[in-house]
Structure formats: C-alpha cells, structure tokens
Design a protein around this motif. Sequence first.
Motif, PDB file in Angstrom:
ATOM      1  N   UNK A 185     -14.246-101.488 -16.121  1.00  0.00           N
ATOM      2  CA  UNK A 185     -15.314-101.903 -17.037  1.00  0.00           C
ATOM      3  C   UNK A 185     -16.557-102.379 -16.291  1.00  0.00           C
ATOM      4  N   UNK A 186     -16.407-102.897 -15.078  1.00  0.00           N
ATOM      5  CA  UNK A 186     -17.577-103.380 -14.332  1.00  0.00           C
ATOM      6  C   UNK A 186     -18.479-102.233 -13.867  1.00  0.00           C
ATOM      7  N   UNK A 187     -17.954-101.013 -13.900  1.00  0.00           N
ATOM      8  CA  UNK A 187     -18.744 -99.838 -13.500  1.00  0.00           C
ATOM      9  C   UNK A 187     -19.658 -99.366 -14.632  1.00  0.00           C
ATOM     10  N   UNK A 188     -19.315 -99.714 -15.878  1.00  0.00           N
ATOM     11  CA  UNK A 188     -20.018 -99.143 -17.028  1.00  0.00           C
ATOM     12  C   UNK A 188     -21.540 -99.322 -16.993  1.00  0.00           C
ATOM     13  N   UNK A 189     -22.072-100.508 -16.705  1.00  0.00           N
ATOM     14  CA  UNK A 189     -23.536-100.616 -16.682  1.00  0.00           C
ATOM     15  C   UNK A 189     -24.193 -99.705 -15.651  1.00  0.00           C
ATOM     16  N   UNK A 190     -23.512 -99.435 -14.557  1.00  0.00           N
ATOM     17  CA  UNK A 190     -24.082 -98.566 -13.529  1.00  0.00           C
ATOM     18  C   UNK A 190     -24.091 -97.103 -13.950  1.00  0.00           C
ATOM     19  N   UNK A 191     -23.228 -96.745 -14.892  1.00  0.00           N
ATOM     20  CA  UNK A 191     -23.285 -95.384 -15.422  1.00  0.00           C
ATOM     21  C   UNK A 191     -24.619 -95.151 -16.122  1.00  0.00           C
ATOM     22  N   UNK A 192     -25.094 -96.161 -16.830  1.00  0.00           N
ATOM     23  CA  UNK A 192     -26.395 -96.064 -17.492  1.00  0.00           C
ATOM     24  C   UNK A 192     -27.523 -96.104 -16.465  1.00  0.00           C
TER      25      UNK A 192
END
Length: 391
Positions: A185-192
């Motif tokens: 889940x900590x990766x999700x903002x970096x996907x954006x």
Amino acid sequence: MEHGVLVPPVYSPIPPAIHSRHELINQQTADWARSFGIGSRELREKLIGHEIGTFAARILPDGDEEVVSLLADFILWLFGVDDGHCEEGKLGTDPKELVPELSRLLRIAQNPEVAMLTEDSLAAGLRDLRHRMDQHATPGQLARWVDALREYFLSVVWEASHRSKGTVPDLNDYTLMRLYDGATSVVMPLLEMGYGYELQPNERDSTSVRAAAEMAYFIITWDNDLFSHHKESRGHQYYLNVLRVLEHHHGLSPADALDTAVAQRDRVMCLFLRLRAHLTASGSPQLRQYLESLTCFIRGAQDWGISSHRYTTPEDPADLPTTFRDTPTDDSTEPLDIPAVAWWWDVVPENSAPVLPQRGQNRAGDTALGVPHLPTTNRVAAAGRRRRTCA
C-alpha cells in the motif's frame, strides 16, 4: 514444514514490461544505498545484489525516470527497515521497543526537519526520500503516503508480536495483515506520481477501486510467500507465511498447503481481471492509468520474485519457476472462505468478463494496456521542479 516443496509456475496472463532505463536506475539505487549507509555493510550489499532498481522499473515501465528511481530507493529503504529492524534484527521480536523506533521514523516522514535520529542512516535516507517526494507529490499524495507508512509500521509490530511469542496467526488475521505488512500500500501514491496525475477521491476511495487495490496486494503477497518460502522456511522464526499458516491451522501437508495457496491467488487473479475490466469501461483516464499500474505492479513483482537473488538464493538454490502458466488452477467465482476479503466478490458484477491485459506501443504514444498518456498539462510538477536531491 519440510523443505522439499517445489513452487510451480503461477498463473499470470499479464505481459511483462520494464523501463528502458532500468540498468541505470538500478545502479543509481546501489549508489544511493551506499551513500546513505543503509543498514549494516553486509545487509546493504545483499540488498544491492537484489536488483531492486529493476523491480521498480517493472512497476512503472513508462513512468517518469526520477519517480522510478525514487521508488527504487524507497523499496530498498523498506527492505532496510524490514530486514534490519524486523525480520533479522533484535527489534523484530520486541514489539515494545519496535513501536517507538518506528514512530520516530514516521515523524520524520511527516516532517523531515525534526531534530530526531540525526545520526541514524535509515532516518537520513528517509529524509532524502521525503525531500525528493516533495518535488513530485501533491499534499494529498504525501498525506496518503504517510498514512500507508503508518499502516505498514503497525503491521510489522503485529509480526513482531508473533515472533516474540513463537505463534502462527490464523488465516483470516494473516490475510488481513498481509495486505499491509507486504509494504504494497505504501507504493500506491508513487504509482500516481510516476505518471504525473492525482486520482480523485471519488474514484480512489470508492469501494470497488479499493477492492481492486487490495486484490493486487493479495496476489503480490501470496506470490511473495510462494517465492520466499524456501528462504524463510530455513530461518529460525518461520511463523509468517501463508503455507505455514495453512499447515499449522488447517492440518494440511506441505504439498496441499502449496496447492491451496496457489488456488487462492488464482481465484483472486481471475476476480481482479474481471473487476479491472468493469472499472476500465467507465472510469476516467486517471483511473484507467491507476488500474494499469496495479496490473504492472502485480506482474513486476512476479518477474522480480522468480529472478532476484533475494528469493533464488544462489548459495542455497530455491529452484523457483522460470515461466508462468496461462490458465488458472482455480477460476471459481465463489468467494474465498476468508471473512476479511470475502466482500471483494460483492463489488464485481456477475456478468462482468475479464479482458486479458495487452501491452501497447511502449513509450511510443501508448502506455501499457493501451491507455493513452495523460496530457502534459495534467502532470503534477513542472519540468523545472524535477530534480534528484540525493546527498
């Protein structure tokens, strides 16, 4: 559990992809880890050998190069925390000491200027990551990143409590906490950030989109349990792996536990593909990009998982599969008998059909799965703000 379980090729209809600058990104991450002295020298060199930059390049195959590099450094930092403090460090069996240490790191993620842990290499690395993230993230994305980091820290404390007592969690609790302790889940903002947009809350926080993200977490972490079983089962604290859970609480043989775990992840993969197709049909361009990135994250973790020295362990070969299968072992549309995630099946229309992902013209106008690049005017930061601020 005996060590003779052979992991078969897993179902993956998702095409592979990787950023064209993956070799340079991987080298930059090695340089970053050495520059900040992440972990002990032995741990640091081991992590560098895992080619984490390549992993990040698979997650964001068409992403902004600086964000891909930031993601790679962040993943290596996470492994520095997980391996150095939790799985292999003394704090990994001492929850009462682990909580304040992680809380101090969380405070630095919130405000990198605080005068705390000034001599700590992990804190220094986290400060650098946060300063670089400021160049690419909106305030909302930064807030979600800190919240996800808090969830991850909470979950590793839960892990430490089981290690301290030598206990194996039941399947429902393990499934719930695995959504967070895999640091997905900590990766999700970096996907954006990687594609320069911010998904609007009315889409990201909807029940169905949240379910899609959780399905991706499940597939990635179940696959990780399969690929890491060889390494983990040889350790002294082998309590937290789905195969261990199934054997311990359900009385399954090692082979049956493996078959059950594979069937579980296959059933969720089929559900994810159906939900992705349903959401793509009506979602915004940003949501389609987000779903594409979830899909790349799944496949990227698979390709890295069967090839990285972290799991192939050349010094004690794990004999992992080198290919994937194109049909599931379980394509049932019935929910898994796991209350924490059974609700996922409620958000997928019964008549929805999966559309198998296809790669478009990589970096020639179309991104993966045929979703067009977002207009330059939608990107979060101007080109003049794109800079790498490694110390």
